[in-house]
Motif scaffolding. Structure first.
Motif, short mmCIF file in Angstrom:
data_model
loop_
_atom_site.label_atom_id
_atom_site.label_comp_id
_atom_site.label_asym_id
_atom_site.label_seq_id
_atom_site.Cartn_x
_atom_site.Cartn_y
_atom_site.Cartn_z
N HIS A 33 54.62 16.39 77.25
CA HIS A 33 53.63 16.19 76.19
C HIS A 33 54.00 14.98 75.34
O HIS A 33 53.13 14.17 75.00
N ALA A 62 55.14 13.87 65.83
CA ALA A 62 55.10 15.05 66.69
C ALA A 62 55.47 14.68 68.12
O ALA A 62 56.22 15.40 68.79
N GLN A 66 58.47 16.07 70.35
CA GLN A 66 58.20 16.64 71.67
C GLN A 66 59.08 16.02 72.74
O GLN A 66 59.67 16.74 73.55
N SER A 89 57.75 22.41 64.50
CA SER A 89 56.72 21.37 64.64
C SER A 89 55.45 21.95 65.26
O SER A 89 54.34 21.56 64.90
N MET A 90 55.61 22.89 66.17
CA MET A 90 54.44 23.50 66.79
C MET A 90 53.75 24.48 65.84
O MET A 90 52.52 24.59 65.86
N ALA A 93 51.78 22.19 63.67
CA ALA A 93 50.60 21.71 64.40
C ALA A 93 49.52 22.79 64.46
O ALA A 93 48.34 22.51 64.25
N TYR A 94 49.94 24.01 64.73
CA TYR A 94 48.95 25.07 64.84
C TYR A 94 48.24 25.31 63.51
O TYR A 94 47.01 25.35 63.45
N HIS A 98 44.91 23.21 64.10
CA HIS A 98 44.08 24.12 64.89
C HIS A 98 43.48 25.26 64.07
O HIS A 98 42.29 25.52 64.13
N GLY A 110 44.37 25.84 70.13
CA GLY A 110 45.78 25.83 69.76
C GLY A 110 46.69 26.66 70.64
O GLY A 110 47.80 26.98 70.23
N SER A 113 50.11 24.95 71.33
CA SER A 113 50.95 24.93 70.12
C SER A 113 51.53 26.31 69.85
O SER A 113 52.72 26.45 69.55
N CYS A 117 55.48 27.20 70.22
CA CYS A 117 56.13 27.69 69.02
C CYS A 117 56.93 28.95 69.31
O CYS A 117 58.12 29.05 68.98
#
Length: 152
Positions: A33, A62, A66, A89-90, A93-94, A98, A110, A113, A117
């Motif tokens: 990713h 991000a 990753q 980080s995930m 992001a979520y 999302h 999401g 993510s 996570c």
């Protein structure tokens, strides 16, 4: 004559190796990713080889997490720290990218993510397994204790 081991005992015996395989696959997929976003690998962020602009928040940062986090987790180097940062980080992001749209990952796009996570959080608690650079370096440190200077 010993009785054959139960399926549960066989599965329990395989747990350490499967933990390593899980960590390797999750780390590899996460690194892919990051490579996709940073270098346009695997179709890039838009499917046409596009990348995120250097230094943009939060996409570029991000992607670096990753790529670097994925490689560290995959190789089993600084595994728990890298997995903790990657999991965070995930989660970020979520919840910021999302969940603002809709509640459920299937509705808001999401899923990746959320899965990354939780997978990384599991790695934080289970550790890297036996096939990890952390283990190799840890064994070296134990095998080669620090020498005390000799006094004359």
């Amino acid at each position: 004559m010993s009785s054959p081991t139960s399926l549960t005992e066989q599965l329990d015996a395989a747990r350490p190796r499967v933990t390593s395989l899980f960590r390797i696959v999750v780390g590899l997929l996460f690194a892919c990713h990051g490579a996709s976003s940073l270098f346009g690998s695997f179709g890039g962020v838009d499917g046409a080889g596009g990348t995120v602009d250097t230094g943009t928040w939060p996409g570029w940062y991000a992607a670096v997490i990753q790529l670097v986090g994925g490689i560290l987790v995959m190789t089993g180097l600084f595994t728990r720290s890298a997995a903790f940062i990657s999991s965070g980080s995930m989660a970020y992001a979520y919840f910021t990218e999302h969940q603002t749209e809709k509640l459920w990952p299937l509705e808001n796009g999401g899923e990746a993510s959320a899965m990354f996570c939780w997978a990384f959080l599991m790695i934080v608690f289970t550790g890297p397994g036996p096939w990890a650079l952390d283990r190799l370096l840890g064994e070296r440190r134990v095998a080669e204790p620090h020498r005390q200077p000799t006094r004359v």
